[in-house]
Design a protein around this motif. Structure first.
Motif, PDB file in Angstrom:
ATOM      1  N   VAL A   1      13.416 -29.367   0.829  1.00  0.00           N
ATOM      2  CA  VAL A   1      12.364 -29.356   1.844  1.00  0.00           C
ATOM      3  C   VAL A   1      12.641 -28.310   2.921  1.00  0.00           C
ATOM      4  CG1 VAL A   1      11.337 -30.725   3.703  1.00  0.00           C
ATOM      5  CG2 VAL A   1      11.660 -31.740   1.441  1.00  0.00           C
ATOM      6  N   LEU A   2      13.903 -28.145   3.311  1.00  0.00           N
ATOM      7  CA  LEU A   2      14.244 -27.205   4.370  1.00  0.00           C
ATOM      8  C   LEU A   2      14.070 -25.737   3.959  1.00  0.00           C
ATOM      9  CD1 LEU A   2      17.407 -28.871   5.951  1.00  0.00           C
ATOM     10  CD2 LEU A   2      15.104 -28.734   6.915  1.00  0.00           C
ATOM     11  N   LYS A   3      13.790 -25.499   2.688  1.00  0.00           N
ATOM     12  CA  LYS A   3      13.518 -24.135   2.214  1.00  0.00           C
ATOM     13  C   LYS A   3      12.020 -23.821   2.189  1.00  0.00           C
ATOM     14  CE  LYS A   3      17.703 -23.974  -0.628  1.00  0.00           C
ATOM     15  NZ  LYS A   3      18.245 -23.954  -2.021  1.00  0.00           N
ATOM     16  N   GLU A   4      11.197 -24.810   2.478  1.00  0.00           N
ATOM     17  CA  GLU A   4       9.754 -24.587   2.474  1.00  0.00           C
ATOM     18  C   GLU A   4       9.365 -23.707   3.672  1.00  0.00           C
ATOM     19  OE1 GLU A   4       7.639 -28.248   2.384  1.00  0.00           O
ATOM     20  OE2 GLU A   4       8.556 -28.921   0.497  1.00  0.00           O
ATOM     21  N   PRO A   5       8.590 -22.647   3.440  1.00  0.00           N
ATOM     22  CA  PRO A   5       8.206 -21.744   4.532  1.00  0.00           C
ATOM     23  C   PRO A   5       7.563 -22.456   5.725  1.00  0.00           C
ATOM     24  CG  PRO A   5       7.650 -20.766   2.424  1.00  0.00           C
ATOM     25  CD  PRO A   5       8.094 -22.175   2.132  1.00  0.00           C
ATOM     26  N   ALA A   6       6.716 -23.442   5.469  1.00  0.00           N
ATOM     27  CA  ALA A   6       6.034 -24.138   6.562  1.00  0.00           C
ATOM     28  C   ALA A   6       7.025 -24.923   7.416  1.00  0.00           C
ATOM     29  CB  ALA A   6       4.970 -25.083   6.004  1.00  0.00           C
ATOM     30  N   VAL A   7       8.019 -25.520   6.777  1.00  0.00           N
ATOM     31  CA  VAL A   7       9.032 -26.277   7.516  1.00  0.00           C
ATOM     32  C   VAL A   7       9.897 -25.330   8.336  1.00  0.00           C
ATOM     33  CG1 VAL A   7      11.083 -27.729   7.286  1.00  0.00           C
ATOM     34  CG2 VAL A   7       9.054 -28.214   5.894  1.00  0.00           C
ATOM     35  N   ILE A   8      10.330 -24.245   7.728  1.00  0.00           N
ATOM     36  CA  ILE A   8      11.139 -23.245   8.432  1.00  0.00           C
ATOM     37  C   ILE A   8      10.382 -22.720   9.644  1.00  0.00           C
ATOM     38  CG2 ILE A   8      12.162 -20.933   8.263  1.00  0.00           C
ATOM     39  CD1 ILE A   8      12.698 -21.536   5.301  1.00  0.00           C
ATOM     40  N   ARG A   9       9.109 -22.432   9.457  1.00  0.00           N
ATOM     41  CA  ARG A   9       8.284 -21.903  10.543  1.00  0.00           C
ATOM     42  C   ARG A   9       8.145 -22.934  11.675  1.00  0.00           C
ATOM     43  NH1 ARG A   9       4.756 -20.204   7.556  1.00  0.00           N
ATOM     44  NH2 ARG A   9       3.310 -21.980   7.543  1.00  0.00           N
ATOM     45  N   SER A  10       7.957 -24.202  11.309  1.00  0.00           N
ATOM     46  CA  SER A  10       7.814 -25.248  12.321  1.00  0.00           C
ATOM     47  C   SER A  10       9.045 -25.337  13.206  1.00  0.00           C
ATOM     48  CB  SER A  10       7.575 -26.609  11.651  1.00  0.00           C
ATOM     49  OG  SER A  10       6.332 -26.631  10.994  1.00  0.00           O
ATOM     50  N   PHE A  11      10.218 -25.198  12.613  1.00  0.00           N
ATOM     51  CA  PHE A  11      11.448 -25.247  13.377  1.00  0.00           C
ATOM     52  C   PHE A  11      11.655 -23.982  14.209  1.00  0.00           C
ATOM     53  CE2 PHE A  11      13.525 -28.352  10.194  1.00  0.00           C
ATOM     54  CZ  PHE A  11      13.101 -29.441  10.943  1.00  0.00           C
ATOM     55  N   GLN A  12      11.548 -22.846  13.554  1.00  0.00           N
ATOM     56  CA  GLN A  12      11.885 -21.584  14.223  1.00  0.00           C
ATOM     57  C   GLN A  12      10.917 -21.229  15.334  1.00  0.00           C
ATOM     58  OE1 GLN A  12      12.328 -18.723  11.015  1.00  0.00           O
ATOM     59  NE2 GLN A  12      14.467 -19.278  10.720  1.00  0.00           N
ATOM     60  N   GLU A  13       9.665 -21.635  15.205  1.00  0.00           N
ATOM     61  CA  GLU A  13       8.689 -21.346  16.255  1.00  0.00           C
ATOM     62  C   GLU A  13       9.045 -22.031  17.567  1.00  0.00           C
ATOM     63  OE1 GLU A  13       4.927 -22.476  14.675  1.00  0.00           O
ATOM     64  OE2 GLU A  13       4.541 -20.517  13.747  1.00  0.00           O
ATOM     65  N   ARG A  14       9.851 -23.101  17.468  1.00  0.00           N
ATOM     66  CA  ARG A  14      10.246 -23.853  18.653  1.00  0.00           C
ATOM     67  C   ARG A  14      11.702 -23.598  19.042  1.00  0.00           C
ATOM     68  NH1 ARG A  14       6.794 -28.983  18.977  1.00  0.00           N
ATOM     69  NH2 ARG A  14       8.616 -29.896  19.968  1.00  0.00           N
ATOM     70  N   GLY A  15      12.323 -22.613  18.398  1.00  0.00           N
ATOM     71  CA  GLY A  15      13.687 -22.258  18.759  1.00  0.00           C
ATOM     72  C   GLY A  15      14.765 -23.000  18.009  1.00  0.00           C
ATOM     73  N   ASP A  16      14.399 -23.845  17.044  1.00  0.00           N
ATOM     74  CA  ASP A  16      15.377 -24.571  16.234  1.00  0.00           C
ATOM     75  C   ASP A  16      15.684 -23.794  14.957  1.00  0.00           C
ATOM     76  OD1 ASP A  16      15.410 -26.728  18.012  1.00  0.00           O
ATOM     77  OD2 ASP A  16      13.702 -27.675  17.019  1.00  0.00           O
ATOM     78  N   GLN A  17      16.772 -24.165  14.299  1.00  0.00           N
ATOM     79  CA  GLN A  17      17.118 -23.586  13.016  1.00  0.00           C
ATOM     80  C   GLN A  17      17.241 -24.698  11.975  1.00  0.00           C
ATOM     81  OE1 GLN A  17      17.327 -20.340  12.189  1.00  0.00           O
ATOM     82  NE2 GLN A  17      16.688 -19.874  14.282  1.00  0.00           N
ATOM     83  N   PRO A  18      16.668 -24.506  10.784  1.00  0.00           N
ATOM     84  CA  PRO A  18      16.802 -25.527   9.736  1.00  0.00           C
ATOM     85  C   PRO A  18      18.273 -25.757   9.404  1.00  0.00           C
ATOM     86  CG  PRO A  18      15.144 -23.889   9.151  1.00  0.00           C
ATOM     87  CD  PRO A  18      15.864 -23.353  10.346  1.00  0.00           C
TER      88      PRO A  18
END
Length: 331
Positions: free
Chosen positions: A283-300
């Motif tokens: 799940v953490l490799k899904e582009p949408a999930v990665i984007r959700s985290f990184q857009e807020r300053g988090d890293q998967p």
């Protein structure tokens, strides 16, 4: 007749053998057969709740069963942790815990707080630096002005009011460590039951400053409701490139990364851990999930259960030393 019996016996033996060989595989693939509950020991709106909800739908699709979030706030996440510690080790009630788990036992030594090293680690969901913010209406424009205000207020006998998601939280000890790095000026701790109510009071100006994860403050930073003045990472965060790091403002040994992980109760079966860890990594490799985290300053996150275990144990020791050195207690 004898040949027929031997043939029948051999056929029966092969069938039984095939059944025995297939039994472990069937046992492994049987999980899960019903919805999985993820316990979050904080109210909706905080970073831990955010991480769990971002992953819920994709985890459900990967596991083939529903994934339900349960929020049980209290004692800085310990009510939720204690619930999972008492749960059956069958993989259907799991904990989504954050770095505060490694702090609370040291701050509340006499309350029977759950020892985080007793859980069965499954996987890291995300990692994130913290960010220090002030209300948009604050006269403080940068960290230098904030440090000056803290010292000035302390000399006048009235400390700056800072909020946290709870006494004994990672945010609490981080702020106290910053205070120590500034020379120990008095500050006033205002604990809340979770990040969301603290942020509301921060924006209203009822408290003057607060650390929390980048994902917690990102929407309020973008809308101009709060002003970021420091990130706790060793390098600047892509979503807020103008905000300095500890080294840039003269704070030594202050790089702090929070983490959120999934844990099971003691005795959780290895095949359950393996199934959930594989699902998390997928799940953490899904582009949408990665984007959700990184857009807020988090890293998967991702990785192995052993990596989460090592991180949990390392921070448990680190914050134990900090709590002792700074005499932080919140009985």
């Amino acid at each position: 007749m004898l040949r027929r019996k031997l043939t029948q016996g051999l056929t029966l033996g092969l069938a039984l053998g095939a059944g025995l060989i297939g039994a472990p595989a069937l046992a492994q693939t049987a999980y899960p057969t019903k919805p999985v509950t993820l316990m979050v020991g904080f109210p909706p709106g905080g970073q831990t709740d955010f991480a769990a909800r971002v992953l819920t739908n994709s985890l459900a699709a990967n596991l083939g069963q529903g994934v339900v979030i349960e929020n049980k706030a209290g004692v800085n996440g310990n009510l939720g942790s204690a619930d999972i510690m008492r749960s059956a080790p069958d993989g259907y009630r799991m904990l989504v815990g954050n770095g505060s788990m490694t702090v609370t036992p040291h701050v509340f030594p006499n309350l029977g707080i759950v020892d985080p090293t007793k859980f069965v680690p499954v996987g890291i969901l995300l990692q994130s630096p913290l960010v220090l913010v002030v209300p948009a209406a604050s006269p403080v424009k940068d960290f230098a002005q904030f440090a000056a205000l803290v010292k000035e207020r302390a000399k006048a006998g009235k400390g700056v009011d800072y909020g946290t998601p709870g006494a004994g939280s990672l945010v609490h000890v981080t702020t106290e460590l910053m205070r120590e790095r500034l020379g120990g000026p008095a500050m006033n701790h205002v604990p809340y039951k979770g990040s969301a109510p603290a942020v509301i009071d921060l924006m209203a100006g009822r408290i003057e400053a607060m650390f929390d994860a980048t994902s917690v403050f990102d929407p309020y930073i973008k809308s101009g409701k709060v002003r970021p003045i420091l990130v706790t990472s060793s390098s600047r965060v892509a979503s807020m490139p103008d905000v300095p790091t500890p080294a840039e403002v003269g704070l030594k040994d202050f790089e702090i990364i929070s983490f959120i992980g999934m844990y099971g109760p003691p005795g959780t079966r290895p095949e359950v851990v393996q199934k959930l860890n594989a699902a998390i990594n997928t799940v953490l490799k899904e582009p949408a999930v990665i984007r959700s985290f990184q857009e807020r300053g988090d890293q998967p996150g991702g990785g192995t259960p052993e990596q989460l275990d090592a991180m949990t144990r390392a921070q448990y020791k680190l914050w134990g030393d900090v709590v002792k050195a700074n005499k932080i207690h919140a009985e």
